[in-house]
Write an enzyme that holds these catalytic residues in place. Structure first.
Site, PDB file in Angstrom:
ATOM      1  N   ASP A 273      -6.436 -49.413  36.162  1.00  0.00           N
ATOM      2  CA  ASP A 273      -5.420 -48.534  36.656  1.00  0.00           C
ATOM      3  C   ASP A 273      -4.674 -48.902  37.701  1.00  0.00           C
ATOM      4  O   ASP A 273      -4.936 -49.652  38.249  1.00  0.00           O
ATOM      5  CB  ASP A 273      -6.037 -47.080  36.798  1.00  0.00           C
ATOM      6  CG  ASP A 273      -5.206 -46.023  36.463  1.00  0.00           C
ATOM      7  OD1 ASP A 273      -4.198 -45.702  37.192  1.00  0.00           O
ATOM      8  OD2 ASP A 273      -5.345 -45.353  35.454  1.00  0.00           O
TER       9      ASP A 273
ATOM     10  N   TYR B  12      10.479 -41.713  26.430  1.00  0.00           N
ATOM     11  CA  TYR B  12       9.050 -41.606  26.145  1.00  0.00           C
ATOM     12  C   TYR B  12       8.833 -41.970  24.499  1.00  0.00           C
ATOM     13  O   TYR B  12       8.138 -42.570  24.033  1.00  0.00           O
ATOM     14  CB  TYR B  12       8.636 -40.157  26.355  1.00  0.00           C
ATOM     15  CG  TYR B  12       7.151 -40.047  26.226  1.00  0.00           C
ATOM     16  CD1 TYR B  12       6.153 -40.711  27.200  1.00  0.00           C
ATOM     17  CD2 TYR B  12       6.628 -39.365  25.398  1.00  0.00           C
ATOM     18  CE1 TYR B  12       4.749 -40.698  26.805  1.00  0.00           C
ATOM     19  CE2 TYR B  12       5.025 -39.187  25.127  1.00  0.00           C
ATOM     20  CZ  TYR B  12       4.279 -39.726  25.770  1.00  0.00           C
ATOM     21  OH  TYR B  12       2.960 -39.332  25.625  1.00  0.00           O
TER      22      TYR B  12
HETATM   23  N1  LIG Z   1      -1.551 -35.646  27.840  1.00  0.00           N
HETATM   24  C1  LIG Z   1      -0.921 -35.497  26.544  1.00  0.00           C
HETATM   25  O1  LIG Z   1      -0.528 -34.444  26.245  1.00  0.00           O
HETATM   26  C2  LIG Z   1      -0.505 -36.723  25.626  1.00  0.00           C
HETATM   27  C3  LIG Z   1       0.088 -36.849  24.419  1.00  0.00           C
HETATM   28  C4  LIG Z   1       0.208 -37.826  23.825  1.00  0.00           C
HETATM   29  C5  LIG Z   1      -0.141 -39.060  24.251  1.00  0.00           C
HETATM   30  N2  LIG Z   1      -0.502 -39.165  25.442  1.00  0.00           N
HETATM   31  C6  LIG Z   1      -0.876 -40.558  26.103  1.00  0.00           C
HETATM   32  O2  LIG Z   1      -1.772 -40.675  26.625  1.00  0.00           O
HETATM   33  C7  LIG Z   1      -2.166 -41.671  27.336  1.00  0.00           C
HETATM   34  C8  LIG Z   1      -2.837 -41.250  28.600  1.00  0.00           C
HETATM   35  O3  LIG Z   1      -2.264 -39.809  29.256  1.00  0.00           O
HETATM   36  P1  LIG Z   1      -2.983 -39.076  29.999  1.00  0.00           P
HETATM   37  O4  LIG Z   1      -2.620 -37.894  29.335  1.00  0.00           O
HETATM   38  O5  LIG Z   1      -4.474 -39.136  30.183  1.00  0.00           O
HETATM   39  O6  LIG Z   1      -2.208 -39.174  31.294  1.00  0.00           O
HETATM   40  P2  LIG Z   1      -2.741 -39.232  32.748  1.00  0.00           P
HETATM   41  O7  LIG Z   1      -1.387 -39.251  33.690  1.00  0.00           O
HETATM   42  O8  LIG Z   1      -3.921 -38.242  33.173  1.00  0.00           O
HETATM   43  O9  LIG Z   1      -3.235 -40.865  32.776  1.00  0.00           O
HETATM   44  C9  LIG Z   1      -2.261 -41.937  32.644  1.00  0.00           C
HETATM   45  C10 LIG Z   1      -2.869 -43.019  33.619  1.00  0.00           C
HETATM   46  O10 LIG Z   1      -2.001 -44.337  33.379  1.00  0.00           O
HETATM   47  C11 LIG Z   1      -2.252 -44.931  34.728  1.00  0.00           C
HETATM   48  N3  LIG Z   1      -0.928 -45.601  34.874  1.00  0.00           N
HETATM   49  C12 LIG Z   1       0.451 -45.432  34.935  1.00  0.00           C
HETATM   50  N4  LIG Z   1       1.426 -46.403  34.993  1.00  0.00           N
HETATM   51  C13 LIG Z   1       0.531 -47.597  35.027  1.00  0.00           C
HETATM   52  C14 LIG Z   1       0.836 -48.978  35.283  1.00  0.00           C
HETATM   53  N5  LIG Z   1       1.885 -49.367  35.237  1.00  0.00           N
HETATM   54  N6  LIG Z   1      -0.550 -49.743  35.115  1.00  0.00           N
HETATM   55  C15 LIG Z   1      -1.737 -49.379  34.892  1.00  0.00           C
HETATM   56  N7  LIG Z   1      -1.937 -48.004  34.958  1.00  0.00           N
HETATM   57  C16 LIG Z   1      -1.082 -47.125  34.911  1.00  0.00           C
HETATM   58  C17 LIG Z   1      -1.880 -43.678  35.617  1.00  0.00           C
HETATM   59  O11 LIG Z   1      -2.222 -44.153  37.042  1.00  0.00           O
HETATM   60  C18 LIG Z   1      -3.016 -42.607  35.029  1.00  0.00           C
HETATM   61  O12 LIG Z   1      -4.431 -42.802  35.702  1.00  0.00           O
HETATM   62  C19 LIG Z   1      -0.480 -42.266  27.723  1.00  0.00           C
HETATM   63  O13 LIG Z   1      -0.312 -43.191  27.064  1.00  0.00           O
HETATM   64  C20 LIG Z   1      -0.085 -40.832  27.197  1.00  0.00           C
HETATM   65  O14 LIG Z   1       1.457 -41.313  26.866  1.00  0.00           O
HETATM   66  C21 LIG Z   1      -0.853 -37.914  26.174  1.00  0.00           C
END
Ligand SMILES: NC(=O)c1ccc[n+]([C@@H]2O[C@H](COP(=O)([O-])OP(=O)(O)OC[C@H]3O[C@@H](n4cnc5c(N)ncnc54)[C@H](O)[C@@H]3O)[C@@H](O)[C@H]2O)c1
Length: 263
Positions: free
Chosen positions: A42, A161
């Site tokens: 991360d 996105y």
């Molecule tokens: N939460 C939702 O509703 C949802 C729905 C569909 C898809 N997603 C996808 O699920 C995945 C996880 O998201 P989440 O909901 O756990 O969000 P989150 O914000 O809790 O976690 C995302 C993580 O990615 C890390 N990150 C961001 N940019 C980074 C980089 N450049 N290098 C390394 N780490 C980086 C952040 O520090 C964070 O810990 C993402 O790809 C998101 O698009 C989430």
């Protein structure tokens, strides 16, 4: 792949990017339960996230590793994969989970916002795959699961996105063809709304709760997806049970991928 915990067979190793986030922690928990050793990558909080998991003791060795890395920085990605390889001598599975969702309209989009979204959500996963390939060639196989989103199909989120997540599907189909000869499968898990920091940042509690309610109402099952649901799909796709599933996009969306525009 997920049940090889016998003394003679080394526990498989998974890299989870965005491992300190909401979904990343859930994925790590399920994979650890399946016998994986897990490297949480991360850009912030990786060490702290790793420290949240109790170690299993000297006999079995270290099972969780935290590595600070920005997945858009190729030098850092190369070094992080090498660190995992030096630590455990293998990488069996890559979970491309790091992601961002900057809020904008198409009318207000700035090129920098567009680029950073595509960089984190699409270029990062491609770089991660690139630097795992030599290990998979050496090992004779591997697995990639990238976390997409329902919006690749239905739209409805920001354009940067949605474009990045649709791009993941395209990249995964090519990875499936290009890496199949190495014994590598590549798939996308596409969730809908899940309560994590990603959504918490979109507004105050009232706004986020109302948003969540609209997703539950749009689901034929009448409920929200939880992080563990996504993690279970990832674990299945990383297991031997899914050895002939590749190039696929699996929606973990409680049926909302079929819904009309949710707003
Ligand atoms: N939460 C939702 O509703 C949802 C729905 C569909 C898809 N997603 C996808 O699920 C995945 C996880 O998201 P989440 O909901 O756990 O969000 P989150 O914000 O809790 O976690 C995302 C993580 O990615 C890390 N990150 C961001 N940019 C980074 C980089 N450049 N290098 C390394 N780490 C980086 C952040 O520090 C964070 O810990 C993402 O790809 C998101 O698009 C989430």
């Amino acid at each position: 792949m997920s049940d090889s915990t016998a003394d003679t067979v080394p526990a498989p190793v998974a890299i989870v990017t965005g491992g300190a986030g909401g979904m990343g922690l859930a994925i790590a928990t399920v994979l650890l339960g399946d016998g994986f050793r897990v490297a949480l990558l991360d850009r912030r909080g990786a060490q702290e996230a790793a420290a949240m998991f109790p170690e299993t003791g000297e006999a079995t060795g270290r099972r969780v590793l935290g590595v600070e890395v920005d997945v858009t920085d190729e030098g850092a990605v190369r070094a992080a994969v090498a660190q995992v390889d030096v630590t455990w001598g293998r990488v069996d599975a890559l979970v491309n989970n790091a992601g961002i969702e900057p809020q904008h309209s198409l009318e207000s989009i700035e090129a920098g916002t567009w680029r950073v979204t595509l960089d984190v959500n699409l270029t990062g996963p491609a770089l991660m795959i690139k630097h795992c390939i030599p290990l998979w060639r050496r090992q004779g196989g591997g697995r990639v699961v990238s976390i997409g989103s329902r919006v690749w199909l239905g739209g409805g989120a920001t354009a940067s996105y949605s474009a990045s997540k649709a791009g993941l599907v395209g990249m995964t189909r090519t990875a499936c063809r290009e890496l199949g000869a190495l014994g590598v499968t590549a798939n996308v898990v596409a969730p809908s709304f899940v309560r994590t920091p990603l959504n918490a940042e979109k507004g105050d509690a009232e706004f986020v709760n109302a948003y969540a309610d609209r997703f539950a109402a749009a689901s034929p099952l009448g409920r929200l997806v939880e992080p563990v649901d996504v993690a279970n799909a990832v674990a299945f796709l990383l297991s031997d049970r899914a050895r002939n599933i590749t190039g696929e996009t699996v929606h973990v969306a409680a049926g909302t991928q079929l819904a009309p525009f949710i707003h």
